[in-house]
Design an enzyme around this catalytic site. Structure first.
Site, mmCIF file in Angstrom:
data_model
loop_
_atom_site.group_PDB
_atom_site.id
_atom_site.type_symbol
_atom_site.label_atom_id
_atom_site.label_comp_id
_atom_site.label_asym_id
_atom_site.label_seq_id
_atom_site.Cartn_x
_atom_site.Cartn_y
_atom_site.Cartn_z
ATOM 1 N N ASP A 10 0.880 -1.158 0.000
ATOM 2 C CA ASP A 10 0.000 0.000 0.000
ATOM 3 C C ASP A 10 0.929 1.222 0.000
ATOM 4 O OD1 ASP A 10 -2.073 1.760 0.050
ATOM 5 O OD2 ASP A 10 -3.143 0.802 1.700
HETATM 6 C C1 BGC Z 1 -4.968 3.326 -0.007
HETATM 7 C C2 BGC Z 1 -5.058 2.332 -1.143
HETATM 8 C C3 BGC Z 1 -4.860 3.048 -2.452
HETATM 9 C C4 BGC Z 1 -3.513 3.770 -2.428
HETATM 10 C C5 BGC Z 1 -3.232 4.549 -3.689
HETATM 11 C C6 BGC Z 1 -3.688 4.146 -0.066
HETATM 12 O O1 BGC Z 1 -3.673 5.136 0.889
HETATM 13 O O2 BGC Z 1 -5.036 2.645 1.224
HETATM 14 O O3 BGC Z 1 -6.302 1.690 -1.127
HETATM 15 O O4 BGC Z 1 -4.934 2.140 -3.511
HETATM 16 O O5 BGC Z 1 -3.510 4.687 -1.347
HETATM 17 O O6 BGC Z 1 -4.082 5.632 -3.797
#
Ligand code: BGC
Length: 766
Positions: free
Chosen positions: A229
């Site tokens: 993530d």
């Molecule tokens: C979120 C993800 C997301 C990623 C990119 C993160 O903060 O938890 O779900 O895909 O950011 O935007």
């Protein structure tokens, strides 16, 4: 050159470079080998591709796209083919935008109705969540576009999601928190899995070998890549050993160098690095096969969103007021009638192609409607608006009230603190029922809430968050053009105190104790014999269904069974019923839920039509996870299989004997017993001591310490300050995320301070 040859041809530096993204949304390219970069973007219910890539740390304006019904609604369809269609449509939009991997679906369990991101997740039940997730993945990937199943794993709340420690016993992990991911991986092989930010039992997911290699790859057979993530990478070198392929976002030169150094110093074997690099290259080559330069028809995609939404809405109550009557006059009240809530906030937020609204659609459909806003979305309460709506309501034959959760209350980055709707919405409904007996309530919102006025209204239609076609889809069902067929994918509890994780959810503590173990959602309410507002699996129709017969063939040797259920449409119009199959172990000697969902099928029945619906059960349908044995096992004895219209509306049943073991070591633990007994050596695996500042300290922890504040000011200035005082949803989420972000992640997200500089400052400070 194939992937293996490419890896053989690479220098150590090239290999290491591939293990970190090149920027916010791209993987690194290697021109020399003709290996082009690939673009990944959010997900999950549409494409959020930033116009200016990397702007505002990933929160900048995105291109226009279709907002399909978010997971909270699409899962309520209980229709895998419909969800697969959503995936296919999203896949097509991804192709049109040059996106290789869509960051979704989110398959985390809904542990509490308060999780701010529940709208992005499917269910409180892993079987339903896993099947729906697999369908979505299959749909997207049919187009030759990849997906990233997220957030793996045990990321079930927003508060402290970047530094928190989910303390979950292994049985609960296996049966609940991993099971949906397992099903999705086994049934759909996503191109990638995204690891969660949090720790599980004291270990960050991003370098957790047990999670990423032993379970995900070796047991479940996952073939794709694991990416982090955004900002979740704990230790890049350990991550490679654990099976974490790509750190996102990039660049992160320090970590690339750390990988090179570790190989040179033989702390990391080049074979381990090669395994990771091979998987990355295979994925990039796969992405090269995608057809590009296609376009999609926006109108057609809007219609797909509309169809999915209208076939997923849940009719919660109907005392004859729905479908609407063309001969009647209606007061339409509530600002949501003109500005429906149709999606949640955060990284999944779509810049919609076109959103329609219920009021306009009611007018277009020719209903006699008059509007009063009743409340304002902009201000707390407004008596004049309330009075005007009540007056209007008193003059009409019936009233349609539009109400629900506010935009601010549902976002990535925050959890809710109450089950209540905004008081202006409750007051509006409570005032209107005093002047008109015929009240229909249409509700928007991404997760359960209380309905203190339920007994006083005639009909309730739950639309969750419907996506772009909010208005058309809502009116399709209100008018009866579409017969509602959605069922709840989660329980609506009576009170917060009743919920399984009450007291252990979203507290100020970094350790999140899953003391309810395997009893999530209906498993808990049934076990504790608690009444609920609406049970899991519940949903009405404009017609009625009777369950007429159940029969089962079972092969005890193979542990395979076929169940056939005969269902008849006994009402006045065609409709769809979701037939659910629950399995109950009779006289169980172990701690287990009373019964669990093990099959479901949505079936269309014309008026008077009868159909036999077939289900297949397998070994897993009867199993529990035996920690002493280290695998799923079957308890010997009698099992009852129910055909049901909801988890609390069991219509027919059949009993069978399933031979298995009665393992003498099965645990005797019951809910309420000492939590520590569920862990090795009776020690609850709490998070490491945080009293000393480290690279894992969050910016909010840093900001509490004067000297540390000064030392890390560049990070605070570039990550926290830009989002302070801004009132839009995305900025509020970014601020929450920044405050929660560990120093190591803030370094990567902002580039404002290198990790070595951070480590030096920490040494001085400590
Ligand atoms: C979120 C993800 C997301 C990623 C990119 C993160 O903060 O938890 O779900 O895909 O950011 O935007």
């Amino acid at each position: 050159m194939n992937a293996e040859e490419m890896v053989k041809n690479m220098t150590l530096e090239e290999k290491a470079s591939l293990t970190v993204g090149s920027d916010f949304w791209n993987f690194v390219e290697i021109e020399r080998l003709d290996l082009s970069r690939i673009l990944v973007t959010d997900g999950p219910h549409g494409i959020r591709k930033q116009k200016v890539l990397g702007e505002e740390m990933g929160s900048g304006e995105s291109v226009e796209a279709t907002c399909y019904p978010p997971a909270c609604l699409s899962s309520s369809s209980w229709d895998t083919s419909l969800v697969e269609k959503e995936g296919e449509a999203i896949g097509k939009e991804a192709l049109a935008e040059g996106v290789s991997i869509v960051l979704g679906p989110g398959a985390n369990m809904k542990r509490s109705p308060l999780c701010g991101r529940n709208f992005e997740y499917f269910s409180e039940d892993p079987f339903l969540s896993g099947k729906i997730a697999a369908a979505w993945i299959n749909g997207v990937q049919k187009r030759g576009v990849g997906t990233s199943l997220k957030h793996f794993a045990a990321n079930n709340q927003e508060r402290k999601r970047l530094i928190g420690n989910s303390v979950v016993d292994e049985r609960a992990l296996r049966e609940i928190y991993l099971a949906g991911f397992e099903m999705a991986v086994r049934r759909s092989q996503p191109w990638s899995v995204m690891c969660s930010y949090n720790m599980i039992n004291g270990k960050y997911s991003s370098d957790n070998k047990w999670l990423l290699s032993d379970v995900l790859r070796d047991e479940w057979g996952f073939k794709g890549i694991v990416m982090t993530d955004w900002g979740a990478m704990n230790d890049r070198v350990e991550g490679i050993k654990a099976g974490l392929d790509v750190e996102m976002p990039g660049p992160d030169k320090a970590n690339v160098d750390a990988v090179i150094k570790a190989v040179r110093e033989k702390r990391l074997s080049e074979e381990d690095l090669d395994k990771v690099v091979l998987r990355i290259v295979e994925t990039m080559l796969r992405a090269r096969e995608c057809k590009r330069n296609i376009t999609y028809d926006k109108k057609e995609h809007h219609e797909i969103a509309r169809y999915i939404a209208s076939h997923s809405f849940i009719l919660l109550k109907n005392e004859g007021l729905l479908p609407l009557d063309r001969k009647k006059s209606y007061a339409v009240v509530g600002e949501f009638a003109k500005k429906p809530r149709y999606q949640g906030s955060g990284s999944s937020r779509i810049n919609s192609n076109y959103v329609d609204c219920p009021y306009d659609e009611l007018v277009k459909a020719g209903y006699d409607v008059s509007y009063a806003s009743g409340y304002s979305l902009a201000v707390e309460s407004a008596d004049s608006l309330l009075n005007e709506a009540v007056c209007l309501a008193g003059e009409k034959d019936a009233v349609i009230v539009f109400a629900g959760l506010s935009e601010e209350s549902e976002s990535e980055g925050f959890d809710r603190s109450t089950l209540s709707l905004p008081s202006s919405h409750n007051t509006l409904i409570e005032s209107i029922v005093k002047v008109n007996k015929n009240v229909i309530v249409v509700l928007y919102g991404g997760s359960p809430f209380s309905m203190p006025w339920l007994a006083d209204v005639g009909s309730v239609l739950l639309c969750y968050l419907p996506g772009d076609a909010a208005g058309e889809a809502t009116v399709d069902v209100l008018s009866g053009e579409v017969n509602p067929s959605g069922k709840l994918a989660e329980t609506f509890p009576l009170s917060l105190e009743d919920t399984p994780s009450y007291g252990n959810f979203s507290t100020s503590d970094n350790d999140v104790l899953y003391k309810e173990s395997i009893l999530i959602g209906y498993r808990y309410y049934d076990y504790m014999k608690k009444d609920v507002l609406f049970p899991f699996g519940f949903g009405l129709s404009y017609t009625d269904f009777s369950y007429e017969a159940i029969e089962m063939e079972f092969d005890d040797d193979k542990k395979m069974g076929t169940v056939r259920v005969k269902v008849r449409n006994t009402g006045e119009c065609a409709g769809e019923e979701v037939v659910q199959l629950y399995v109950e172990k009779l006289k169980s000697r172990i701690f287990r839920p009373i019964r669990e969902l093990k099959g479901f099928r949505k079936v269309f029945l014309d008026k008077d039509e009868v159909k036999t619906v077939e289900f297949h059960l397998d070994e897993r349908s009867f199993s529990y996870y035996s920690v002493p044995l280290g695998r799923f096992d079957i308890e010997d004895g009698e099992y009852r299989i129910y055909a049901a219209s909801s988890s609390r509306d069991l219509r027919l049943s059949v009993d069978i004997h399933v031979s298995g073991n009665i393992s003498p070591e099965v645990m005797s633990w019951r809910i309420g017993d000492d939590f520590s007994l569920l862990f090795k050596d009776k020690k609850v695996p709490l998070s490491p001591d945080r009293s000393r500042l480290s690279v894992n300290s969050s910016l909010s922890e840093v900001m509490e310490n004067r000297n540390a504040y000064e030392a890390f000011k560049p990070l605070i200035d570039s990550y926290v300050k830009p989002f302070e005082g801004r009132n839009d949803g995305m900025s509020r989420m970014m601020l929450a995320m920044a405050m929660d972000m560990p120093l190591r992640g803030a370094s990567v997200m902002t580039g404002a301070m290198g990790i070595d500089e951070i480590k030096e400052k920490l040494e001085t400070l400590n």
